[in-house]
Write a protein that holds these residues in place. Structure first.
Motif, short mmCIF file in Angstrom:
data_model
loop_
_atom_site.label_atom_id
_atom_site.label_comp_id
_atom_site.label_asym_id
_atom_site.label_seq_id
_atom_site.Cartn_x
_atom_site.Cartn_y
_atom_site.Cartn_z
N GLU A 8 -8.46 -67.91 -86.25
CA GLU A 8 -9.82 -67.56 -86.72
C GLU A 8 -10.73 -67.15 -85.56
O GLU A 8 -11.95 -67.19 -85.68
N ALA A 9 -10.12 -66.74 -84.46
CA ALA A 9 -10.92 -66.41 -83.27
C ALA A 9 -11.87 -65.23 -83.50
O ALA A 9 -12.99 -65.22 -82.98
N ILE A 10 -11.45 -64.25 -84.30
CA ILE A 10 -12.33 -63.10 -84.53
C ILE A 10 -13.55 -63.52 -85.33
O ILE A 10 -14.69 -63.18 -85.00
N LEU A 11 -13.31 -64.32 -86.38
CA LEU A 11 -14.43 -64.85 -87.17
C LEU A 11 -15.35 -65.69 -86.28
O LEU A 11 -16.57 -65.62 -86.39
N ALA A 12 -14.74 -66.45 -85.37
CA ALA A 12 -15.53 -67.27 -84.45
C ALA A 12 -16.39 -66.40 -83.54
O ALA A 12 -17.55 -66.72 -83.28
N SER A 13 -15.83 -65.27 -83.10
CA SER A 13 -16.63 -64.42 -82.21
C SER A 13 -17.71 -63.67 -83.01
O SER A 13 -18.77 -63.34 -82.47
N ASP A 14 -17.44 -63.43 -84.31
CA ASP A 14 -18.50 -62.86 -85.16
C ASP A 14 -19.65 -63.85 -85.30
O ASP A 14 -20.83 -63.47 -85.28
N LEU A 15 -19.30 -65.12 -85.47
CA LEU A 15 -20.34 -66.16 -85.56
C LEU A 15 -21.20 -66.14 -84.30
O LEU A 15 -22.43 -66.20 -84.35
N GLU A 17 -12.34 -76.95 -86.64
CA GLU A 17 -12.33 -77.20 -88.08
C GLU A 17 -11.37 -76.27 -88.81
O GLU A 17 -10.67 -76.69 -89.73
N ALA A 18 -11.32 -75.02 -88.38
CA ALA A 18 -10.40 -74.05 -89.00
C ALA A 18 -8.95 -74.47 -88.75
O ALA A 18 -8.09 -74.33 -89.62
N ASP A 19 -8.71 -75.01 -87.55
CA ASP A 19 -7.37 -75.48 -87.20
C ASP A 19 -6.98 -76.67 -88.06
O ASP A 19 -5.87 -76.73 -88.60
#
Lengths: 220, 220
Positions: free
Chosen positions: A163-170, A214-216
């Motif tokens: 979920e790293a891309i979503l994390a960087s969007d955040l 949390e995603a993990d």
């Protein structure tokens, strides 16, 4: 005003690119010293030692020239981000330095922040972070740097990077909020902008880390 | 077009306020159905059954009328926020509902979000959240609601509320980031806007809570 006498040889594509880059550099100098109002095709021509119409061989119109100034700003941002994080071993620390560098770049160059609003006509593009040719190399490189850093943070804290891309969007959403607060919404009664900046950087970095964890756990 | 035949009695201040409010209501109806371009002094006069010049008794010009539309939007926001949190006992839950309501209000009324850009002339006011008369009642009430909620969150998690205002500024910064991402920077390649919204709300609420806890620990 110093004239630069940009040398033109017709019919050579590489030469045309070189001249265009030189004209962008001249326009950027004018932009820095006189603001956007000073940037005109005529002023660029004068400073380049060209005839008033010559810049039109390289830019369709002033709007196109402004767009190139924007591309140059993104290029400089990318360089600035890369320089800021060299030699920082810890990914978590690097992430914080990157957040700070990103917001500092725009705060130090507010005129470049506003350039995006001027360089683009329509309202859907009313942001310094949306560019028409979003496939430009510098833009992609800056984007990749943010995303790669999120991946590296995930690895360092020992969780999945899926979920790293979503994390960087955040992270990007939050950084835009800070810039909006700092550069746009200046009338909001912020109690302490300097303190807020430090809190913001730390809480944004922690939000990314916590979301990755949390995603993990959710997928595990 | 239905005419409303707003009744005017001259020389009565309360009556003047009533007429002005009715004209704002009419302008808001036009704004909803036809967009900002449809809002003119003439169109409002026609729909109110007034002479074309009559609205000028209540608004100096179109710009002033647009500003009142903006005040009305803030008033409605305040009502919407208050309604959204009634009967929610937990402060931490109320905080999350408030964040969601705040961003939903603007996402559901994007034309009102853009109104701020139109209603205000200068660039320093280029934000839906900065209004010239920042002391207007509704604005202050909405601001107070955000700050009071941060205080209540602090109490519920058992820490000092002395940094609650800074905490609510942090929340405001982040919310502006989401709105910017959703409504302005639409070309950024967000991977999943819907997922991002849920993550954003939770991480923003947690950032506020964590900052309050850290500020409490730091102060000893």
């Amino acid at each position: 005003m110093t004239e630069k006498h940009v040398r033109i040889r017709r019919g050579n594509k590489e030469d045309a690119l070189r001249v265009r880059n030189e004209l962008v550099g001249i326009a950027m100098d004018i932009f820095k010293s006189q603001g956007i109002e000073g940037v005109s095709m005529r002023a660029v021509a004068a400073k380049a030692g060209m005839s008033p119409m010559s810049p039109y061989r390289y830019f369709a119109n002033r709007q196109a020239l402004l767009k190139y100034l924007w591309f140059q700003s993104i290029h400089d941002l990318k360089e600035y981000l890369h320089e800021s994080i060299t030699e920082i071993q810890s990914a978590r620390k690097r992430h914080r330095v990157l957040i700070r560098a990103f917001i500092n770049y725009w705060i130090e160059h507010p005129e470049r922040f506003w350039l995006a609003y001027e360089a683009q006509g329509d309202r859907g593009a009313l942001s310094p972070f949306s560019i028409p040719e979003s496939h430009t190399d510098s833009y992609q490189a800056a984007l990749k740097l943010l995303r790669t850093t999120a991946v590296e943070v995930a690895h360092e804290i020992g969780v999945s990077d899926k979920e790293a891309i979503l994390a960087s969007d955040l992270c990007m959403v939050m950084m835009q909020g800070y810039l909006n607060a700092y550069l746009v919404n200046t009338r909001y009664p912020w109690v302490d902008k300097q303190k807020l900046k430090e809190i913001f950087i730390e809480q944004t970095a922690l939000s990314v880390e916590r979301f990755l964890i949390e995603a993990d756990q959710a997928s595990g």
